[in-house]
Design an enzyme around this catalytic site. Structure first.
Site, PDB file in Angstrom:
ATOM      1  CD  GLU A   1      41.398  48.798  29.707  1.00 31.31           C
ATOM      2  OE1 GLU A   1      41.092  49.517  28.746  1.00 31.31           O
ATOM      3  OE2 GLU A   1      41.862  49.234  30.772  1.00 31.31           O
TER       4      GLU A   1
ATOM      5  NE  ARG B   1      38.376  36.999  48.453  1.00 28.75           N
ATOM      6  CZ  ARG B   1      37.747  36.525  49.528  1.00 28.75           C
ATOM      7  NH1 ARG B   1      38.210  35.478  50.162  1.00 28.75           N
ATOM      8  NH2 ARG B   1      36.657  37.093  49.958  1.00 28.75           N
TER       9      ARG B   1
ATOM     10  CE1 TYR C   1      44.987  46.895  32.707  1.00 28.22           C
ATOM     11  CE2 TYR C   1      47.339  47.275  32.979  1.00 28.22           C
ATOM     12  CZ  TYR C   1      46.026  47.459  33.405  1.00 28.22           C
ATOM     13  OH  TYR C   1      45.769  48.177  34.520  1.00 28.22           O
TER      14      TYR C   1
ATOM     15  CB  THR D   1      31.646  35.389  44.730  1.00 28.41           C
ATOM     16  OG1 THR D   1      30.884  34.509  45.566  1.00 28.41           O
ATOM     17  CG2 THR D   1      31.352  36.831  45.108  1.00 28.41           C
TER      18      THR D   1
ATOM     19  CG  ASP E   1      24.215  37.823  45.009  1.00 28.96           C
ATOM     20  OD1 ASP E   1      24.975  36.844  44.903  1.00 28.96           O
ATOM     21  OD2 ASP E   1      24.546  38.898  45.546  1.00 28.96           O
TER      22      ASP E   1
ATOM     23  CE  LYS F   1      30.567  34.742  49.452  1.00 29.41           C
ATOM     24  NZ  LYS F   1      30.556  35.728  48.356  1.00 29.41           N
TER      25      LYS F   1
HETATM   26  N1  DSN Z   1      31.470  38.395  52.366  1.00 30.36           N
HETATM   27  C1  DSN Z   1      30.298  37.718  51.979  1.00 30.36           C
HETATM   28  C2  DSN Z   1      29.846  36.775  53.023  1.00 30.36           C
HETATM   29  O1  DSN Z   1      30.600  36.511  53.931  1.00 30.36           O
HETATM   30  O2  DSN Z   1      28.747  36.271  52.953  1.00 30.36           O
HETATM   31  C3  DSN Z   1      29.322  38.722  51.681  1.00 30.36           C
HETATM   32  O3  DSN Z   1      29.895  39.796  50.998  1.00 30.36           O
END
Ligand code: DSN
Length: 428
Positions: A64, A243, A62, A234, A208, A237
């Site tokens: 924080e 993730r 942990y 994120t 984003d 991707k």
């Molecule tokens: N899950 C993402 C996507 O597939 O583009 C969006 O949240």
């Protein structure tokens, strides 16, 4: 790309003994990811190193707070892990501040709301059916119910972002935050144009970049720096990390961003994820990652060309990035029917709305495909005509209800994919 691999039977020895049922499911998923052509544009294969980092004892801790300012002791190593991730994010994206603690993209975006708006304030974002994301103020999301979401779209004639509409809405509605970026945007995002509009109306611009972070890191898409005040992404991707998510910003917004993530929205950071983000960012800083990012785009363009040659309608007529949005209206096969047929053929996509879709979101007109995963396996532009052929044959088979044709394609796909081992997966 060469990656260390273990054999499937040796890859999860403890799990196989402790929970054979679960181990079997993991093994089956490994097999599925090895055998299939994964075209969902938001997915990828992480390296063995990233995967290993996610499975370390860092997850037992942990922490924080932030490095040097924690509410728990025993942070001798964790502080260094998080600092490594932060410094690498700053270097890769050329930003003044990075917070690597958001659990995923939606919490990262919610933290941006918390930092820069009050409940009920107006926010401007791209409508979900036009290619935006739920968290950009869409009605069913908390961001569209706790805030007043005003939505822009694309032009009906070009399917490109309608900047006249964005500017008009911004001037009329005076949003606190403007979101740009999305989940089904096949074209380059003009961050400079968004930045100009945001400055004119004194809004905070949040870029984003979840889908295109890896392309930006690899120089295959323009950067939102210096146009955006905050960058949300994120890490799993095109960036090919675990993730997780990050919020990056100018130094002047650092305090607001950090306070919103913790203690505003989250508790303890997921340190094993932070470690894997650090590993992914080290990989993204390597020269080979530039090659990867450019290969992703070259593959997407080649795939788009091959689909156009087969008479497919592509939203905006093609792609500039990793993603192709196919409108199947002229093929008279609904997106969901096509997606499920493709799945049976070993080609994994998702059904998706297209701009101005007359069909419902759960049964839309399109499918969304992308090239990050197949590029990670080393497929090049020479293979894209074959991929387009498989998609075409599968869609035709779906129209005719020809299950036999799908089974044949399934075999062809598995045979080809066996020649392109996936990073991070054990061998058979
Ligand atoms: N899950 C993402 C996507 O597939 O583009 C969006 O949240």
């Amino acid at each position: 790309m060469s990656q260390p691999r273990m054999s499937r039977s040796l890859s999860h020895p403890a799990l196989s003994v402790a929970d054979p049922e679960l181990a079997a499911l993991v093994g089956a998923e490994e097999q599925l990811q090895a055998d299939t052509l994964r075209l969902i544009p938001s997915e990828n294969y992480v390296s063995a190193a990233v995967l290993e980092a996610t499975g370390t004892v860092l997850q037992n801790k942990y922490s924080e707070g932030y490095a040097g300012r924690r509410y728990y002791e025993g942070q001798q190593n964790i502080d260094q892990v998080e600092t490594l991730a932060v410094e690498r994010a700053k270097a890769v994206f050329g930003v003044e501040h990075a917070n690597v603690q958001p659990y995923s993209g939606s919490p990262a975006n919610l933290a941006a709301y918390l930092a820069f708006a009050e409940p009920g304030d107006t926010v401007l974002g791209m409508a979900l059916p036009m290619g935006g994301h739920l968290t950009h103020g869409w009605g069913v999301s908390a961001t569209g119910t706790w805030f007043r979401g005003v939505q822009y779209g694309v032009r009906p004639d070009t399917a490109l972002i309608d900047f006249d509409e964005v500017r008009d809405l911004a001037r009329k509605e005076r949003p606190k935050i403007i979101f740009c970026g999305g989940t089904a945007v096949p074209r380059t995002i003009d961050f400079a144009a968004f930045g100009e509009i945001a400055r004119e109306v004194d809004a905070v611009l949040v870029a984003d970049i979840a889908h295109i972070a890896g392309l930006i890191a690899g120089g295959a898409h323009p950067s939102p720096v210096p146009h955006a005040d905050v960058i949300s992404t994120t890490t799993h991707k095109t960036l090919r990390g675990p993730r997780g998510a990050m919020l990056m910003s100018r130094a002047s917004h650092a305090k607001a961003v950090d306070k919103a993530v913790f203690p505003g929205l989250q508790g303890g950071p997921h340190n094993h994820t932070t470690a894997a983000i650090a590993v992914a960012l080290r990989e993204a800083a390597a020269p080979s990652f530039r090659d990867y990012a450019h290969a992703v785009v070259a593959n997407a363009k080649a795939l788009a060309e091959a689909l156009l040659a087969r008479g497919y309608d592509l939203v905006s007529g093609g792609t500039d990035n990793h993603l192709v949005l196919i409108d199947l209206t002229s093929k008279e096969v609904p997106g969901k029917v096509a997606a499920k047929a493709l799945d049976r053929a070993g080609i994994v996509v998702n059904y998706n709305t297209v701009p101005f879709d007359p069909r419902k979101p759960f049964d839309p007109s399109g499918i969304r495909i992308g090239t990050p995963s197949l590029t990670s396996r080393g497929l090049g532009t020479d293979r894209m005509p074959l991929v387009a052929e498989w998609i075409d044959r599968s869609v035709q088979a779906a129209a005719k209800g020809d299950e036999g044709a799908l089974t044949v394609i399934r075999g062809e796909v598995a045979e080809l994919m066996a020649a392109y081992p996936a990073p991070g997966l054990p061998t058979a």
